[in-house]
Design an enzyme around this catalytic site. Structure first.
Site, PDB file in Angstrom:
ATOM      1  N   ARG A 161      -1.855  -6.462  -8.587  1.00 53.39           N
ATOM      2  CA  ARG A 161      -1.207  -6.596  -8.136  1.00 53.39           C
ATOM      3  C   ARG A 161      -1.106  -7.988  -9.584  1.00 53.39           C
ATOM      4  O   ARG A 161       0.684  -7.782 -10.093  1.00 53.39           O
ATOM      5  CB  ARG A 161      -1.121  -7.273  -7.237  1.00 53.39           C
ATOM      6  CG  ARG A 161      -1.059  -6.353  -6.036  1.00 53.39           C
ATOM      7  CD  ARG A 161      -1.686  -7.233  -4.560  1.00 53.39           C
ATOM      8  NE  ARG A 161      -3.156  -7.299  -5.318  1.00 53.39           N
ATOM      9  CZ  ARG A 161      -3.946  -7.488  -3.652  1.00 53.39           C
ATOM     10  NH1 ARG A 161      -3.333  -7.733  -2.720  1.00 53.39           N
ATOM     11  NH2 ARG A 161      -5.138  -8.085  -4.253  1.00 53.39           N
ATOM     12  N   LYS A 189     -17.603  -7.586  11.700  1.00 53.56           N
ATOM     13  CA  LYS A 189     -16.950  -7.710  12.867  1.00 53.56           C
ATOM     14  C   LYS A 189     -16.115  -8.622  12.304  1.00 53.56           C
ATOM     15  O   LYS A 189     -15.129  -8.482  13.000  1.00 53.56           O
ATOM     16  CB  LYS A 189     -18.267  -9.571  13.782  1.00 53.56           C
ATOM     17  CG  LYS A 189     -19.372  -8.411  14.099  1.00 53.56           C
ATOM     18  CD  LYS A 189     -19.791  -9.620  14.915  1.00 53.56           C
ATOM     19  CE  LYS A 189     -21.341  -8.696  15.260  1.00 53.56           C
ATOM     20  NZ  LYS A 189     -22.153  -9.460  14.806  1.00 53.56           N
ATOM     21  N   SER A 205      -3.279  -8.058   2.489  1.00 54.14           N
ATOM     22  CA  SER A 205      -3.555  -7.658   4.009  1.00 54.14           C
ATOM     23  C   SER A 205      -3.921  -8.958   4.688  1.00 54.14           C
ATOM     24  O   SER A 205      -3.819  -9.150   5.933  1.00 54.14           O
ATOM     25  CB  SER A 205      -4.896  -6.187   3.704  1.00 54.14           C
ATOM     26  OG  SER A 205      -4.137  -5.091   4.287  1.00 54.14           O
ATOM     27  N   HIS A 207       0.855  -1.133   0.130  1.00 58.64           N
ATOM     28  CA  HIS A 207       0.137  -0.067  -0.248  1.00 58.64           C
ATOM     29  C   HIS A 207       1.037   0.823   0.052  1.00 58.64           C
ATOM     30  O   HIS A 207       1.071   2.093  -0.771  1.00 58.64           O
ATOM     31  CB  HIS A 207      -0.988  -0.435   1.009  1.00 58.64           C
ATOM     32  CG  HIS A 207      -2.333  -1.303   1.330  1.00 58.64           C
ATOM     33  ND1 HIS A 207      -2.162  -1.551   2.391  1.00 58.64           N
ATOM     34  CD2 HIS A 207      -2.690  -1.533   0.405  1.00 58.64           C
ATOM     35  CE1 HIS A 207      -3.380  -2.492   2.347  1.00 58.64           C
ATOM     36  NE2 HIS A 207      -3.403  -2.662   1.042  1.00 58.64           N
TER      37      HIS A 207
END
Ligand code: PNS
Length: 169
Positions: free
Chosen positions: A93, A44, A131, A20
């Site tokens: 990517r 959540k 991530s 990033h």
């Protein structure tokens, strides 16, 4: 003076990693002002809260006057309007990213025809980085040194230490 477009680099950034940061660096070479826009998804299953992500990324860019860090909810194109921005930056990517990115770019164009999406490619060595993988490796005790800024690494260690060793009463 020619109009200087403001660019928004949106994402979940849960967590923010060096891939990033490399895209922000590249975007900064093209656009005089880049806003990192953190999606306040209330899912959540997110690792860091929107407030924590805002704090972490703001700290990372605190000495860089050309990069602004904000969070947003709702439609991305509305956030661009609020910030007077007309460019969306996305990192591409690999071919596997293409379909999702293409759909998003066209939907955003439909919603806001004046907005342009610009795709930037990361450094070759970061093409595998995501991530999701960083979260998984960190959760299983793997070393994420060099994959995330040091500050994010410390937060990950803290988060997973707490998860595996809950405080005893
Ligand atoms: O890093 P991510 O999770 O792939 O980023 C996705 C993001 C934040 C760019 C995308 O989910 C988004 O723009 N969400 C805001 C809602 C929206 O505008 N949806 C319609 C556009 S397709």
């Amino acid at each position: 003076m020619a109009h200087q477009p403001v660019a928004v680099y949106p994402g979940s950034f849960d967590p923010f990693h060096v891939g990033h940061a490399a895209i922000v660096d590249r975007a900064s070479q093209i656009f005089p002002r880049v806003i990192v826009g953190i999606l306040k998804n209330t899912g959540k299953d997110s690792l860091f809260s929107p407030e924590e992500r805002l704090e972490i990324i703001s700290e990372y860019y605190k000495d860089n006057g050309a990069v602004e860090v904000r969070s947003f909810s709702g439609l991305l194109v509305n956030f661009l309007d609020e910030r007077n921005a007309s460019i969306i930056i996305r990192g591409m990517r690999a071919v596997s990213d293409f379909e999702y990115e293409f759909q998003m770019a066209l939907m955003n164009r439909r919603l806001a025809p004046h907005v342009e999406t610009v795709f930037l490619t990361p450094k070759e060595e970061y093409t595998y980085l995501s991530s999701r993988l960083v979260r998984e490796v960190a959760a299983l005790g793997g070393d994420v040194t060099g994959l995330v800024p040091d500050q994010v690494k410390h937060r990950l260690e803290e988060r997973y230490r707490k998860a595996t060793h809950p405080p005893t009463r």
